[in-house]
Design a protein around this motif. Structure first.
Motif, short mmCIF file in Angstrom:
data_model
loop_
_atom_site.label_atom_id
_atom_site.label_comp_id
_atom_site.label_asym_id
_atom_site.label_seq_id
_atom_site.Cartn_x
_atom_site.Cartn_y
_atom_site.Cartn_z
N SER A 1 0.71 -11.14 0.10
CA SER A 1 0.77 -9.43 0.42
C SER A 1 -0.90 -9.06 0.75
CB SER A 1 1.12 -8.71 -0.81
OG SER A 1 2.32 -9.12 -1.25
N PHE A 2 -1.05 -8.27 1.69
CA PHE A 2 -2.26 -7.55 2.15
C PHE A 2 -1.94 -6.34 2.96
CE2 PHE A 2 -2.02 -11.08 5.05
CZ PHE A 2 -1.82 -10.38 6.41
N SER A 3 -2.98 -5.70 3.02
CA SER A 3 -2.67 -4.24 4.17
C SER A 3 -3.90 -4.29 4.97
CB SER A 3 -2.23 -3.22 3.42
OG SER A 3 -3.25 -2.56 2.50
N VAL A 4 -3.96 -3.53 5.84
CA VAL A 4 -5.07 -3.36 6.78
C VAL A 4 -5.22 -2.03 7.41
CG1 VAL A 4 -6.65 -4.51 8.64
CG2 VAL A 4 -4.81 -5.79 7.53
N LEU B 1 -0.97 -1.79 8.95
CA LEU B 1 -0.39 -2.96 8.85
C LEU B 1 -0.10 -3.30 7.34
CD1 LEU B 1 1.01 -5.49 10.12
CD2 LEU B 1 -1.09 -6.56 9.88
N GLU B 2 1.01 -3.58 7.04
CA GLU B 2 1.42 -3.98 5.70
C GLU B 2 2.24 -5.31 5.60
OE1 GLU B 2 2.52 -0.22 3.12
OE2 GLU B 2 3.08 0.22 4.92
N ILE B 3 1.78 -6.22 4.95
CA ILE B 3 2.42 -7.36 4.57
C ILE B 3 2.67 -7.54 2.84
CG2 ILE B 3 2.13 -9.96 4.46
CD1 ILE B 3 1.93 -8.61 7.43
N TRP C 1 4.58 -1.80 10.09
CA TRP C 1 3.62 -1.02 10.74
C TRP C 1 3.88 0.24 10.57
CZ3 TRP C 1 -0.98 -2.17 13.25
CH2 TRP C 1 -1.51 -1.18 13.94
N ASN C 2 2.83 1.22 10.09
CA ASN C 2 3.10 2.51 9.70
C ASN C 2 4.46 2.90 9.03
OD1 ASN C 2 0.75 3.32 10.73
ND2 ASN C 2 1.36 3.68 12.85
N HIS C 3 4.84 2.06 8.05
CA HIS C 3 5.92 1.86 7.00
C HIS C 3 7.26 1.62 7.82
CE1 HIS C 3 3.09 3.73 4.34
NE2 HIS C 3 2.74 4.94 5.40
N LYS C 4 7.30 1.15 9.18
CA LYS C 4 8.49 0.72 9.85
C LYS C 4 8.48 -0.71 9.92
CE LYS C 4 8.62 4.99 12.93
NZ LYS C 4 8.73 5.40 14.27
#
Length: 294
Positions: A21-24, A2-4, A60-63
């Motif tokens: 911004s954050f990523s998990v 997950l990328e915000i 999600w997964n770059h989509k």
């Protein structure tokens, strides 16, 4: 994953979320923290597409978006039908997630047993205690085996036994490689699970990153002294040390450049007996109160 990135939202000119911004990564529990009104729930709603962001992206997964990922969302508010039987609404929620008849029975039976609420399956949800309603909502969140799990105050209403049970379940889901976001005011629980955290205040991320790094960069450590409390308190007051008394211990706050050995040497010189010394990192609770408390 997950990328915000740069997620933002305003309501009537008031900033609710400001370029967050954050990523998990899979197998991680991410802590989304802050006081009421900090922007946590707005962030979650933008992630889920319930609120349109003014700017930024959710991937999600770059989509783009979460339309192609299975997710489970436990809202802070009660989301049950009080006049409907537990089994009926869990079946309904499972159908909404596209599960077949056999899958529904198998999954509901497993989770009802896992959360020890089998005796309530034919009860009206509104007749259950707050804690048991919370467990029903947790079943609804997890029964379709989601890849992304979002938990907003998941321990609300749970007694210590059920808190331990939910702790086990979260760790099990983590081990399965799920992406988990947890928003909670219970900092001790967050510290058990979360590798990464973001601490929000008025929509802004004021602390973000690896929890260990956050603690190390906080700028404050603590010296726990066990001994004759009255003399330890007198010593701290006389030497201008910030401290708290905790039973038979005195917790001394240390600035990052303060040498704890110098304090111990001074205690020995003044004849103050210390039976036990512990050098402590700040707790997440202490950081939270310091950074967002009024």
């Amino acid at each position: 994953m997950l990328e915000i990135k740069n997620l933002s939202k305003q309501y009537s000119g008031k900033i609710a979320v400001d370029s967050l911004s954050f990523s998990v990564s899979p197998g991680e529990v991410f802590g989304l923290l802050g006081r009421n009104g900090a922007g946590k729930t707005t962030t979650i709603k933008m992630m889920l597409g319930l609120v349109a962001p003014d700017g930024g992206t959710v991937k999600w997964n770059h989509k783009n978006g979460l339309g192609h990922v299975s997710y489970g969302y436990l809202p802070e508010e009660r989301g049950l039908y009080p006049k409907t039987k537990v089994i009926d609404q869990l079946t309904y929620f499972a159908k909404l997630e596209g599960l077949g008849k056999k899958e529904i029975k198998k999954s509901i039976d497993y989770w009802i047993d896992r959360f020890d609420i089998g005796q309530y399956r034919n009860k009206l949800a509104g007749d259950l205690s707050k804690g048991n309603q919370q467990k029903v909502q947790l079943v609804a969140t997890l029964l379709h085996n989601p890849e992304l799990i979002i938990l907003d105050e998941p321990f609300s209403g749970l007694d210590p036994v059920n808190t331990n049970l939910l702790t086990e379940v979260i760790l099990e889901e983590k081990e399965k490689g799920k992406v988990i976001i947890m928003s909670s005011h219970q900092m001790d629980q967050v510290e058990k699970f979360c590798k990464q955290v973001v601490l929000m205040k008025e929509g802004k991320a004021i602390i973000s990153g690896d929890l260990t790094t956050v603690k190390n960069s906080y700028g404050m450590m603590y010296l726990s002294l066990f001994g004759e409390v009255s003399r330890l308190v007198t010593f701290c007051s006389a030497n201008g040390h910030s401290y708290e008394q905790d039973g038979k211990r005195v917790i001394v706050s240390l600035e990052q450049d303060q040498d704890p050995l110098a304090i111990l040497t001074r205690l020995k010189q003044e004849g103050v007996d210390v039976n036990e010394v512990t050098y402590l990192q700040p707790t997440l609770h202490q950081i939270f109160v310091d950074k967002v408390g009024s």
